[in-house]
Scaffold this motif. Structure first.
Motif, PDB file in Angstrom:
ATOM      1  N   GLU A 206      38.498  41.448  35.058  1.00 26.52           N
ATOM      2  CA  GLU A 206      37.784  40.150  35.010  1.00 26.52           C
ATOM      3  C   GLU A 206      37.923  39.387  36.317  1.00 26.52           C
ATOM      4  N   HIS A 207      39.064  39.605  36.981  1.00 21.94           N
ATOM      5  CA  HIS A 207      39.347  38.841  38.214  1.00 21.94           C
ATOM      6  C   HIS A 207      39.285  39.715  39.470  1.00 21.94           C
ATOM      7  N   ASP A 208      38.779  40.941  39.310  1.00 26.17           N
ATOM      8  CA  ASP A 208      38.694  41.870  40.449  1.00 26.17           C
ATOM      9  C   ASP A 208      40.036  42.115  41.124  1.00 26.17           C
ATOM     10  N   ILE A 209      41.082  42.173  40.333  1.00 28.71           N
ATOM     11  CA  ILE A 209      42.415  42.469  40.893  1.00 28.71           C
ATOM     12  C   ILE A 209      42.679  43.969  40.715  1.00 28.71           C
ATOM     13  N   PRO A 210      42.949  44.696  41.799  1.00 29.38           N
ATOM     14  CA  PRO A 210      43.232  46.129  41.660  1.00 29.38           C
ATOM     15  C   PRO A 210      44.483  46.399  40.816  1.00 29.38           C
ATOM     16  N   PHE A 211      44.466  47.529  40.124  1.00 28.45           N
ATOM     17  CA  PHE A 211      45.518  47.900  39.175  1.00 28.45           C
ATOM     18  C   PHE A 211      46.200  49.181  39.671  1.00 28.45           C
ATOM     19  N   ILE A 212      47.492  49.070  39.949  1.00 28.58           N
ATOM     20  CA  ILE A 212      48.264  50.204  40.485  1.00 28.58           C
ATOM     21  C   ILE A 212      49.296  50.652  39.444  1.00 28.58           C
ATOM     22  N   ILE A 213      49.354  51.941  39.193  1.00 26.00           N
ATOM     23  CA  ILE A 213      50.386  52.467  38.288  1.00 26.00           C
ATOM     24  C   ILE A 213      51.540  53.025  39.119  1.00 26.00           C
ATOM     25  N   ASP A 214      52.762  52.586  38.799  1.00 21.19           N
ATOM     26  CA  ASP A 214      53.962  53.250  39.319  1.00 21.19           C
ATOM     27  C   ASP A 214      54.221  54.398  38.349  1.00 21.19           C
TER      28      ASP A 214
END
Ligand code: F0G
Length: 457
Positions: A206-214
């Motif tokens: 919704e906020h265009d924040i990238p999502f990173i998985i550790d």
């Protein structure tokens, strides 16, 4: 049959040194009462970490011999890339010498001072890499995570309302990416559900924040999803892993965990512009983009290991070990994080030593008692590792005082675990004699590795 056996047999052995209690008391004193400073050969059962300590399979050892040590474009790189791409589905793959190198490249390219990076719980190197850039590493674990005794299936989840509140408070511009650590190592090796990953992804999108998985323990997390989440019970682990990564824009990985290798890591992403920046820094810090900091033979071992970690029978055996430990220790009354996590047993040192002040480091007391009692090396995940100094320079304790007994993959057998139970039982019976500790030397970053302690009497 009810007995779950190790799904392998042993072809090569490595001797363990059996020491006396007096030997161990002397060794610990010489190590300034910090088990990180002990010689490994003085540790009979070394549960300091599950990182890089696993035993490789015959397939991995065979693959080592195929290592192509060409500087650029080696066959080993192609096999590594094929495994990573199959599992993560990410178009850009950057090999690194271990997980923290991937974190450092991500942090250096993307973060500015004052930025915020939410996570279910940051691991210590992740937090340090973020803070080193002047950014804030924010932990947003779900509420059940704070109750070590609550029997919830996915205590590694993120508190999604807290994530929404964080975005509302700071604004998406201040959050260059958010992370999820699977499984949540710091919070007890607890898994993250697919539903929670999906929800986090949708809030971030919704906020265009990238999502990173550790992704260090991605295969253990996939196993938990299969066992505990509705709709996954007949799915192959690789499909579950692929579904997890499909939600993300990138991932950092330490192949020393679920890569079943002794060294290695990677950074993957979808964004072309990020990949370009990452690659430039990779060349500067790690090496040419087709080997990162790794030898061709390491790339080969990882290419095989990443797939072996998704073998269902292997995961059944691995989780049976942790569950066996938790069941036996619960019967004795030892307080620990429940339910069983994926890679370790986490004793609750605050509950073991309720009268001890957090800044007398009850976790260190328990770690050192385990070493003296049986040569078992564990690690504190409490106020030494995660405490901090506030604006006024006053030391603040961590929310939990845990002691982690991490299980190297495919290394110890059932009798080693029975011995371990005996050691823990003795420490539990004699817990009133465990002293507090005081730090006499510490650096400003990652103090738990080199710091020195003295006993409080
Ligand atoms: N992220 C998590 C969740 C980790 O557990 C670790 C390492 C890292 C990142 C960094 O990876 O060691 O290859 O640089 N954890 C080890 C441990 C050291 O003992 O839990 P690395």
């Amino acid at each position: 049959m009810h007995t779950i056996i190790e799904p392998f047999r042993i072809k090569m052995t490595e001797p363990l040194k059996i020491t006396s209690r007096d030997d161990r008391v002397a060794a610990l004193a010489a190590a300034h009462h910090n088990v990180f400073l002990l010689d490994a050969e003085d540790c009979c059962i070394d549960l300091l970490t599950d990182s890089g300590t696993g035993a490789m399979s015959t397939e991995q050892w065979a693959a080592l011999m195929l290592g192509d040590e060409s500087y650029a474009g080696s066959r080993s790189w192609k096999r590594f890339k094929a495994s990573v791409t199959e599992i993560t589905g990410m178009p850009h793959v950057l090999p690194t010498h271990q997980g923290r190198a991937a974190e450092a490249i991500l942090a250096e390219c993307v973060l500015n001072p004052g930025d915020i990076v939410p996570n279910n719980s940051h691991f210590d190197t992740t937090r340090a890499n973020i803070e080193y850039r002047g950014a804030v590493a924010l932990n947003l674990p779900c509420l059940e995570a704070f109750d070590t005794q609550a029997e919830a299936p996915f205590k590694g989840n993120m508190d999604v309302d807290a994530l929404r509140a964080c975005i509302a408070e700071h604004g998406a511009d201040k959050i260059p990416f958010a992370m999820m650590t699977v499984t949540n190592n710091t919070g007890g090796g607890q898994p993250v559900s697919m539903a929670n990953l999906r929800e986090v992804k949708s809030v971030l999108a919704e906020h265009d924040i990238p999502f990173i998985i550790d992704a260090c323990r991605y295969a253990e997390n996939a196993y938990f999803v299969r066992e505990r989440e509705e709709g996954y019970s007949d799915r192959p682990l690789i499909q579950i892993a692929q579904e997890m990564f499909a939600l993300a824009d990138g991932a950092t990985m330490s192949c020393k965990k679920d890569g079943l290798a002794n060294i290695g890591g990677f950074l993957v992403c979808r964004n072309d512009a990020w990949a370009e920046q990452f690659r430039n820094l990779l060349i500067l810090r790690e090496g040419f983009p087709t080997y990162g900091g790794l030898a061709g033979r390491d790339l080969e071992a990882i290419a095989v290991g990443l797939r072996e970690a998704l073998d269902y029978d292997y995961q059944v055996y691995r989780h049976a070990t942790v569950e066996y430990m938790v069941r036996r220790l619960t019967a004795i009354g030892v307080p620990m994080v429940r339910p069983a996590g994926g890679h370790a047993v986490f004793l609750d040192a605050r509950q073991m030593l309720p009268a001890m002040e957090p800044l007398q480091y009850p976790g260190i007391g328990v770690v050192n008692a385990l070493y003296v009692a049986g040569g078992v090396r564990a690690v504190e995940l409490g106020s030494v590792m995660f405490g901090h100094f506030d604006d006024k320079g006053v030391e603040q304790p961590a929310p939990l005082e845990l002691v982690r007994l991490a299980f190297p993959r495919r290394v110890y057998t059932q009798s080693h675990f029975d011995y371990l139970i005996e050691v823990i039982e003795q420490v539990w019976r004699e817990r009133d004699a465990i002293p507090g500790h005081r730090i006499t030397f510490q650096p400003s970053l990652l103090r738990h590795f080199p710091c020195h302690f003295e006993l409080l009497k």
